[in-house]
Design a protein around this motif. Structure first.
Motif, mmCIF file in Angstrom:
data_model
loop_
_atom_site.group_PDB
_atom_site.id
_atom_site.type_symbol
_atom_site.label_atom_id
_atom_site.label_comp_id
_atom_site.label_asym_id
_atom_site.label_seq_id
_atom_site.Cartn_x
_atom_site.Cartn_y
_atom_site.Cartn_z
ATOM 1 N N GLY A 151 0.828 -1.213 0.000
ATOM 2 C CA GLY A 151 0.000 0.000 0.000
ATOM 3 C C GLY A 151 0.850 1.246 0.000
ATOM 4 N N ALA A 152 1.173 1.687 -1.200
ATOM 5 C CA ALA A 152 2.092 2.831 -1.342
ATOM 6 C C ALA A 152 1.469 4.114 -0.814
ATOM 7 C CB ALA A 152 2.427 3.003 -2.818
ATOM 8 N N LYS A 153 2.352 5.025 -0.343
ATOM 9 C CA LYS A 153 1.885 6.375 -0.025
ATOM 10 C C LYS A 153 1.716 7.129 -1.342
ATOM 11 C CE LYS A 153 4.276 6.704 4.359
ATOM 12 N NZ LYS A 153 5.562 7.080 4.915
ATOM 13 N N GLN A 209 3.132 -2.669 -15.082
ATOM 14 C CA GLN A 209 2.419 -3.615 -14.216
ATOM 15 C C GLN A 209 3.094 -3.773 -12.858
ATOM 16 O OE1 GLN A 209 -0.535 -5.178 -15.220
ATOM 17 N NE2 GLN A 209 -0.283 -3.609 -16.813
ATOM 18 N N GLY A 210 2.272 -4.005 -11.855
ATOM 19 C CA GLY A 210 2.798 -4.195 -10.500
ATOM 20 C C GLY A 210 3.816 -5.318 -10.414
ATOM 21 N N ALA A 211 3.633 -6.360 -11.196
ATOM 22 C CA ALA A 211 4.540 -7.513 -11.136
ATOM 23 C C ALA A 211 5.969 -7.123 -11.536
ATOM 24 C CB ALA A 211 4.020 -8.613 -12.054
ATOM 25 N N TRP A 212 6.118 -6.012 -12.268
ATOM 26 C CA TRP A 212 7.452 -5.596 -12.729
ATOM 27 C C TRP A 212 8.190 -4.765 -11.672
ATOM 28 C CZ3 TRP A 212 5.715 -3.009 -18.009
ATOM 29 C CH2 TRP A 212 5.008 -3.960 -18.760
ATOM 30 N N VAL A 230 0.565 3.870 -15.866
ATOM 31 C CA VAL A 230 0.866 2.872 -14.843
ATOM 32 C C VAL A 230 -0.434 2.203 -14.420
ATOM 33 C CG1 VAL A 230 1.548 2.698 -12.407
ATOM 34 C CG2 VAL A 230 2.942 4.052 -13.987
ATOM 35 N N ASP A 231 -0.379 0.899 -14.236
ATOM 36 C CA ASP A 231 -1.533 0.196 -13.682
ATOM 37 C C ASP A 231 -1.534 0.448 -12.176
ATOM 38 O OD1 ASP A 231 -3.787 -1.580 -13.766
ATOM 39 O OD2 ASP A 231 -2.495 -3.037 -12.779
ATOM 40 N N PHE A 232 -2.276 1.480 -11.787
ATOM 41 C CA PHE A 232 -2.167 2.014 -10.425
ATOM 42 C C PHE A 232 -2.428 0.939 -9.364
ATOM 43 C CE2 PHE A 232 -3.707 4.080 -6.610
ATOM 44 C CZ PHE A 232 -2.784 5.092 -6.431
ATOM 45 N N ASP A 233 -3.498 0.173 -9.543
ATOM 46 C CA ASP A 233 -3.896 -0.759 -8.476
ATOM 47 C C ASP A 233 -2.812 -1.789 -8.189
ATOM 48 O OD1 ASP A 233 -6.191 0.603 -8.217
ATOM 49 O OD2 ASP A 233 -7.418 -0.775 -9.414
ATOM 50 N N SER A 234 -2.264 -2.406 -9.259
ATOM 51 C CA SER A 234 -1.255 -3.442 -8.997
ATOM 52 C C SER A 234 0.071 -2.827 -8.555
ATOM 53 C CB SER A 234 -1.056 -4.328 -10.237
ATOM 54 O OG SER A 234 -0.541 -3.583 -11.316
ATOM 55 N N CYS A 235 0.415 -1.627 -9.066
ATOM 56 C CA CYS A 235 1.704 -1.012 -8.704
ATOM 57 C C CYS A 235 1.696 -0.482 -7.280
ATOM 58 C CB CYS A 235 2.061 0.106 -9.681
ATOM 59 S SG CYS A 235 2.559 -0.536 -11.285
ATOM 60 N N GLN A 236 0.549 0.005 -6.833
ATOM 61 C CA GLN A 236 0.557 0.592 -5.482
ATOM 62 C C GLN A 236 0.727 -0.482 -4.409
ATOM 63 O OE1 GLN A 236 -2.387 2.569 -3.416
ATOM 64 N NE2 GLN A 236 -3.993 1.063 -3.715
ATOM 65 N N SER A 260 2.611 8.136 -7.712
ATOM 66 C CA SER A 260 1.839 9.338 -8.060
ATOM 67 C C SER A 260 0.592 8.911 -8.843
ATOM 68 C CB SER A 260 2.693 10.307 -8.893
ATOM 69 O OG SER A 260 2.899 9.801 -10.189
ATOM 70 N N PRO A 261 -0.562 9.462 -8.485
ATOM 71 C CA PRO A 261 -1.799 9.092 -9.188
ATOM 72 C C PRO A 261 -1.980 9.884 -10.484
ATOM 73 C CG PRO A 261 -2.279 10.661 -7.450
ATOM 74 C CD PRO A 261 -0.784 10.465 -7.430
ATOM 75 N N VAL A 262 -2.865 9.422 -11.318
ATOM 76 C CA VAL A 262 -3.319 10.190 -12.491
ATOM 77 C C VAL A 262 -4.833 10.115 -12.514
ATOM 78 C CG1 VAL A 262 -3.323 10.345 -15.016
ATOM 79 C CG2 VAL A 262 -1.232 9.662 -13.820
ATOM 80 N N PRO A 263 -5.539 11.215 -12.454
ATOM 81 C CA PRO A 263 -5.024 12.588 -12.346
ATOM 82 C C PRO A 263 -4.588 12.908 -10.907
ATOM 83 C CG PRO A 263 -7.435 12.587 -12.422
ATOM 84 C CD PRO A 263 -7.011 11.152 -12.563
#
Ligand code: NAD
Length: 281
Positions: free
Chosen positions: A2-4, A216-219, A242-248, A255-258
């Motif tokens: 769970g990234a900040k 992807q988060g897996a990377w 970025v695939d936000f859900d898997s990366c976070q 950083s989110p978009v937007p």
């Protein structure tokens, strides 16, 4: 994990406050920061970049004028207009917005601009100075990317950064800025082999690919910082590269978009305008 969140709106607000004082001081000695934003054609009003330029200029008390040319304008006439703006001492910064008609060469236009007024920092003079580590008007998206990274308070020196994208607007200037922070920098692009392996090594990943939810988060190495520069449209909404859900789940900061790089970019543009005025004095 769970990234900040690297909150671009929050950072943009803080940066605006810093600029406000300096702009006020100049106003008190009758110097008003003034920007001209050039668009071509009629289909420009929906551009989020344009909207945020106007909004932030207004908030900061920067004089902002949109100059709209017909989409039939010839390159020679465009160059003449730029020449006139170059000679106008009341204008400190110029933005040449895209899209442009395909018979207009953006690089010719931006290099015709007085480098001191090139507040997007995309002319050869400013990019060249950035390469040489000399002070310059730094491309705004790259400056915003660095500012977001710094807002994490993580020490950047010596860290491994992987940038996906090698454009002149984003990828290359980001690489130069991170190199200046003493980071070890790899630029990946469309012909890179084993992209995932490069990304998996990175303490810092900057995605500037132009492909929605590409990374992807897996990377991602656990604990890495991920900055998403991407702006892609999907069903009327903006999504990142970025695939936000898997990366976070893997990152320590993301950083989110937007709400990430975008708001900070527009402030950096106005910071460059202020810098341009100071340099003109
Ligand atoms: P660009 O199209 O000029 O460059 C994209 C880069 O991605 C290229 O260097 C290409 O080699 C690379 N790439 C493409 N496919 C790839 C793949 N499969 N694997 C690895 N690399 C690949 O785009 P740009 O102008 O640099 O913009 C990148 C993204 O950033 C876009 O989404 C754009 O909308 C966005 N952007 C955001 C801001 C902002 O202020 N937030 C500003 C400019 C651009």
């Amino acid at each position: 994990m769970g990234a900040k969140i690297l909150d671009g709106k929050l950072l943009a607000g803080q940066l605006k406050q810093q600029l406000q004082g300096a702009i006020e001081d100049l106003r008190n000695i009758n110097r008003i920061v003034s920007v001209v934003s050039i668009t071509v054609g009629s289909n420009t009003s929906s551009s989020s970049y344009l909207k945020s330029q106007k909004k932030i200029a207004q908030e900061l008390g920067i004089q902002y004028q949109e100059l709209n040319f017909s989409d039939a304008i010839r390159q020679g006439d465009f160059l003449n207009q730029i020449q006139q703006i170059n000679q106008d001492h009341k204008v400190h910064g110029v933005i040449i917005n895209k899209p442009l008609p395909n018979f207009i060469d953006y690089s010719v236009l931006v290099n015709h601009l007085d480098p001191i007024k090139d507040i997007e920092g995309l002319g050869e003079r400013n990019l060249g100075r950035l390469l040489l580590g000399k002070s310059s008007l730094v491309p705004c998206t790259a400056a915003a990317t660095l500012a977001l990274l710094k807002s994490s308070d993580v020490i950047l020196k010596g860290k491994e950064a992987v940038i996906i994208g090698r454009s002149e607007i984003v990828g290359k200037p980001v690489a130069l800025l991170l190199l200046k922070q003493d980071m070890t920098v790899t630029i990946c692009h469309s012909k890179t082999e084993n992209l995932e392996e490069h990304i998996h090594r990175a303490d810092i990943v900057v995605a500037a690919v132009g492909r929605k939810r590409f990374v992807q988060g897996a990377w991602i190495k656990p604990g890495a910082i991920v900055v998403d520069v991407g702006i892609n449209e999907e069903n009327g909404k903006i999504v990142g590269d970025v695939d936000f859900d898997s990366c976070q789940e893997k990152a320590s900061f993301i950083s989110p978009v937007p709400g990430g790089v975008g708001p900070v970019t527009a402030v950096m543009l106005m910071r460059n305008a202020l810098e341009a005025l100071k340099r003109s004095l």
